[in-house]
Write an enzyme that holds these catalytic residues in place. Structure first.
Site, PDB file in Angstrom:
ATOM      1  CG  HIS A  82      23.244 -27.942   5.882  1.00  0.00           C
ATOM      2  ND1 HIS A  82      23.979 -27.945   4.428  1.00  0.00           N
ATOM      3  CD2 HIS A  82      24.513 -27.808   6.643  1.00  0.00           C
ATOM      4  CE1 HIS A  82      24.876 -27.603   4.473  1.00  0.00           C
ATOM      5  NE2 HIS A  82      25.469 -27.664   5.686  1.00  0.00           N
ATOM      6  CG  ASP A 133      22.941 -31.759   8.950  1.00  0.00           C
ATOM      7  OD1 ASP A 133      21.766 -31.592   9.539  1.00  0.00           O
ATOM      8  OD2 ASP A 133      24.090 -31.229   9.150  1.00  0.00           O
ATOM      9  CB  SER A 181      30.149 -34.531   3.840  1.00  0.00           C
ATOM     10  OG  SER A 181      29.635 -35.569   2.772  1.00  0.00           O
ATOM     11  NE  ARG A 182      28.259 -28.939   0.334  1.00  0.00           N
ATOM     12  CZ  ARG A 182      28.597 -27.932  -0.524  1.00  0.00           C
ATOM     13  NH1 ARG A 182      30.124 -27.650  -0.246  1.00  0.00           N
ATOM     14  NH2 ARG A 182      28.296 -27.396  -1.445  1.00  0.00           N
ATOM     15  CD  GLU A 212      21.907 -28.620   2.138  1.00  0.00           C
ATOM     16  OE1 GLU A 212      22.000 -29.487   2.723  1.00  0.00           O
ATOM     17  OE2 GLU A 212      22.352 -27.479   2.087  1.00  0.00           O
TER      18      GLU A 212
END
Length: 312
Positions: free
Chosen positions: A279, A255, A230-231, A260
């Protein structure tokens, strides 16, 4: 219609992506835009399309011609919605385009942890062994295990369907769901304490930032896995590093990260049994095609006076 794309780099691999937008007006593409470049680049724009650029209130106030912000993604926490409303700027997002791909990646991460496919790939010790089967660590069968799904949007529901196909029991925690056709609704403490896998599928808001912290991680079984597609900031990453390194849970598949890309000395990169992908769960060709259709249609409908997927 003067259309400006501020950060096209995320989908530049798909060169045909932006062609249909040229039929809607004058199109200007920028691969990447720093924050201090946005006002100059968008000063004559009627519509701005972006992925990760931050549209702050200060920036929006300096763009009197701006009428529309189109997001090439689902999240919208990087846009000042109060300022947008104040200046009559419509903001739309692109929900649902990556649901299937993200759910698939969720299980890709989980299977890497349970089946150790990459770790055992071309294991050179096998050629020096006398047995037909060689392994360094036992694998885990998902059938009969319990998956806890944190968040019950479209992606969470897709993950639940896949989990059922594996023969897993499904627990769900959501502040919005009142009933489900699959799985059992539980409180968040029960979800973390009883699940063999916890998979996170909530949007990033003030109330979900650092939601998964030390107190919840301590409830997890030492044999359990944590998956996040998700985040990144939903997890308190310092607490997760500590939990992994102290064997409070069996592993994590991520992920998304709070920062990032991460720095080279990010502790998660060396944490025990932590698999990280950059990601990419949303980046299948099929998801990209759906994304293009949604973003293009959002702009078309806004121009016709019938906007959809408006966020507020």
């Amino acid at each position: 219609m003067n259309i400006v794309v501020l950060d096209s780099f995320t989908i530049n691999a798909f060169t045909e992506y932006w062609e249909p937008f040229k039929d809607l007006g004058s199109l200007t593409l920028y691969e990447k835009s720093h924050q201090d470049e946005i006002v100059e680049r968008a000063k004559n724009a009627d519509a701005v399309i972006l992925n990760k650029c931050r549209m702050t209130g200060v920036i929006i106030e300096q763009l009197p011609q701006l009428k529309y912000i189109g997001l090439t993604g689902t999240g919208f926490d990087h846009v000042d919605l109060v300022a947008a409303k104040k200046h009559n700027v419509t903001v739309t997002n692109a929900p649902g385009y990556g649901v299937v791909s993200i759910a698939q990646h969720t299980f890709g991460l989980l299977l890497q942890l349970t089946n150790r496919i990459t770790a055992e790939h071309k294991n050179l010790e096998w050629v020096r062994d006398t047995n037909f089967s060689y392994y360094t660590n036992p694998m885990v069968e998902l059938h009969g295990k319990t998956i806890g799904i944190l968040g019950w949007g479209a992606t969470g529901k897709e993950v639940a369907k896949i989990a059922s196909g594996f023969g897993m029991q499904v627990l769900i925690h959501s502040k919005h769901a009142t009933e489900t056709s699959i799985g059992t609704l539980v409180n968040i403490e029960k979800l973390f304490s009883e699940s063999d896998v916890v998979s996170i599928h909530v949007s990033l808001k003030q109330e979900t930032t650092n939601l998964v912290n030390e107190s919840l991680l301590k409830l997890m079984k030492p044999s359990a896995y944590l998956i996040n597609t998700s985040r990144g900031a939903v997890i308190n990453e310092k607490d997760l590093v500590k939990a992994l390194n102290q064997n409070q849970l069996a592993g994590a598949g991520l992920d998304v990260l709070t920062q990032e890309p991460p720095t080279e000395n990010d502790p998660l990169l060396t944490a025990k049994n932590c698999i990280i992908t950059p990601h990419i769960s949303w980046m299948t060709a099929e998801a990209q095609h759906r994304l293009q259709e949604i973003v293009l249609n959002n702009l078309k409908l806004f121009m016709s006076g019938n906007p959809i997927h408006v966020v507020s």
